[in-house]
Scaffold this active site. Sequence first.
Site, PDB file in Angstrom:
ATOM      1  N   TRP A  86       1.602   1.161   6.923  1.00 48.93           N
ATOM      2  CA  TRP A  86       2.442   1.986   7.787  1.00 48.93           C
ATOM      3  C   TRP A  86       1.744   3.370   7.980  1.00 48.93           C
ATOM      4  O   TRP A  86       2.159   4.134   8.751  1.00 48.93           O
ATOM      5  CB  TRP A  86       3.684   2.265   7.071  1.00 48.93           C
ATOM      6  CG  TRP A  86       3.499   3.196   5.712  1.00 48.93           C
ATOM      7  CD1 TRP A  86       2.814   3.069   4.812  1.00 48.93           C
ATOM      8  CD2 TRP A  86       4.374   4.340   5.165  1.00 48.93           C
ATOM      9  NE1 TRP A  86       3.124   3.962   3.690  1.00 48.93           N
ATOM     10  CE2 TRP A  86       4.065   4.876   4.148  1.00 48.93           C
ATOM     11  CE3 TRP A  86       5.248   4.989   5.946  1.00 48.93           C
ATOM     12  CZ2 TRP A  86       4.465   5.969   3.356  1.00 48.93           C
ATOM     13  CZ3 TRP A  86       6.047   6.286   5.486  1.00 48.93           C
ATOM     14  CH2 TRP A  86       5.336   6.534   4.099  1.00 48.93           C
ATOM     15  N   ASP A  87       0.752   3.379   7.100  1.00 47.79           N
ATOM     16  CA  ASP A  87      -0.216   4.599   7.478  1.00 47.79           C
ATOM     17  C   ASP A  87      -0.730   4.925   8.749  1.00 47.79           C
ATOM     18  O   ASP A  87      -0.686   6.131   9.190  1.00 47.79           O
ATOM     19  CB  ASP A  87      -1.292   4.801   6.583  1.00 47.79           C
ATOM     20  CG  ASP A  87      -1.049   4.738   4.950  1.00 47.79           C
ATOM     21  OD1 ASP A  87      -1.184   5.272   4.246  1.00 47.79           O
ATOM     22  OD2 ASP A  87      -0.551   3.313   4.670  1.00 47.79           O
ATOM     23  N   GLU A 137       6.269   3.128  -4.362  1.00 45.92           N
ATOM     24  CA  GLU A 137       6.479   1.785  -4.577  1.00 45.92           C
ATOM     25  C   GLU A 137       6.456   1.515  -6.169  1.00 45.92           C
ATOM     26  O   GLU A 137       7.120   0.721  -6.871  1.00 45.92           O
ATOM     27  CB  GLU A 137       4.983   1.116  -4.414  1.00 45.92           C
ATOM     28  CG  GLU A 137       4.820   1.365  -2.775  1.00 45.92           C
ATOM     29  CD  GLU A 137       3.512   0.568  -2.298  1.00 45.92           C
ATOM     30  OE1 GLU A 137       2.529   0.692  -3.474  1.00 45.92           O
ATOM     31  OE2 GLU A 137       3.207   0.300  -1.181  1.00 45.92           O
ATOM     32  N   GLN A 194       5.891  10.044  -5.727  1.00 41.45           N
ATOM     33  CA  GLN A 194       5.842  10.463  -4.398  1.00 41.45           C
ATOM     34  C   GLN A 194       7.308  10.899  -4.106  1.00 41.45           C
ATOM     35  O   GLN A 194       8.085  10.099  -4.470  1.00 41.45           O
ATOM     36  CB  GLN A 194       5.324   9.199  -3.483  1.00 41.45           C
ATOM     37  CG  GLN A 194       5.352   9.492  -2.031  1.00 41.45           C
ATOM     38  CD  GLN A 194       4.797   8.152  -1.217  1.00 41.45           C
ATOM     39  OE1 GLN A 194       3.642   7.920  -1.497  1.00 41.45           O
ATOM     40  NE2 GLN A 194       5.468   7.864  -0.571  1.00 41.45           N
TER      41      GLN A 194
END
Length: 367
Positions: free
Chosen positions: A107-108, A240, A316
């Site tokens: 997705w980066d 994640e 994150q």
Amino acid sequence: TRGCVASGTAHLFIPAMLTLGTPSLPSANGIVHIMHRRLNCTLLHELLLKVCTQLWRSGIEVRGNVTVAQSVNSSLYEIISSVRDDWPFGISPGGIATNAYNGHVFWDMETWIYPSFMLLHPILAHQFLDYRLERIPAAQQKASLHALNGTMFPWESAFTGVECTPWDGGKNTEGELELHIVADIAIAAFQFYRATGDRTWLINNGSKLLFGAAEFWSSRVELNSTSGLYSILSVQPPDESAGCVNNSVYTNAAVATALFMAAETKSILNDTHNPEWASLDEERWIEIASNMYIPFDEATMLHPEYDGYNGENINQADVALLQYPLQYPMSKTVATNDLSYYEEKTRKNGYFTGTLVEWPCMSHYCF
């Protein structure tokens, strides 16, 4: 190589890279022959300057902080060096400079690399989307294998477009659960239309990414009959380390955003006759997006990361992503609460730790 070059002699070293997109593979002797016949040092230097001048016609200028300027421009250089404008292939978070992430596309590409390239190097950004377009059949097949509709793009993608996440005995669940990438790709497609106004591209290409994502999520969400809101269960969020959760706040918000964009696309193209669109139900897309459950704590006036989040430290801050890149609507009070709270909850060795630069920048951008 060291020890093989005579002292006092001049040598010209030509770094070259051949990919699967190169039509033919000349021999080493053939390359030397071409160099001797067609090029000399002066001409090679002139060609290099010409190409570099074209590439750096646009960029990002940072004043007053050499360290930041170096970081920004070296990052641009690494990305530019990793892609081609004549070969629609994606880019790994590690580029071609390392074997990080096994060279796979995540997705980066759409969320973090693509937006700036859309403005600075739109031809290269176009190739990123072409990469996804060419792999729609593989995404459709993955969705079908999960008894779902539309396109289910892989978490880790490579040449074929099939799921490439290393299974590792079931330890890596991202390939099955980290589904926000489907929404991320759709959002990038609509950003391309907004930036270019290219209606023809939207008809022939962008619609495939947007409608495919909308059909996927329409078949993946679940209606809570008690609340009347739609939930997304058993997913893995961008952080994640959380594992499998219900109602990841970023995933749900990204899906709602993508569904609204798909419905807007259908409205924009309302006068375009395409038999394949006859069965699309944009009213359902709007209904789901308008009634998507977004985790929120009324007592603290902030968003939890997901259902059941109890304030533990995280790697994150997914909640911060609601403000950028999603620009999800919220009051200034809630936005301030979210950033202040998760700045203290994010581990200093996490994926996005936040520094004296990043968190204030987020606050400045949002307020």
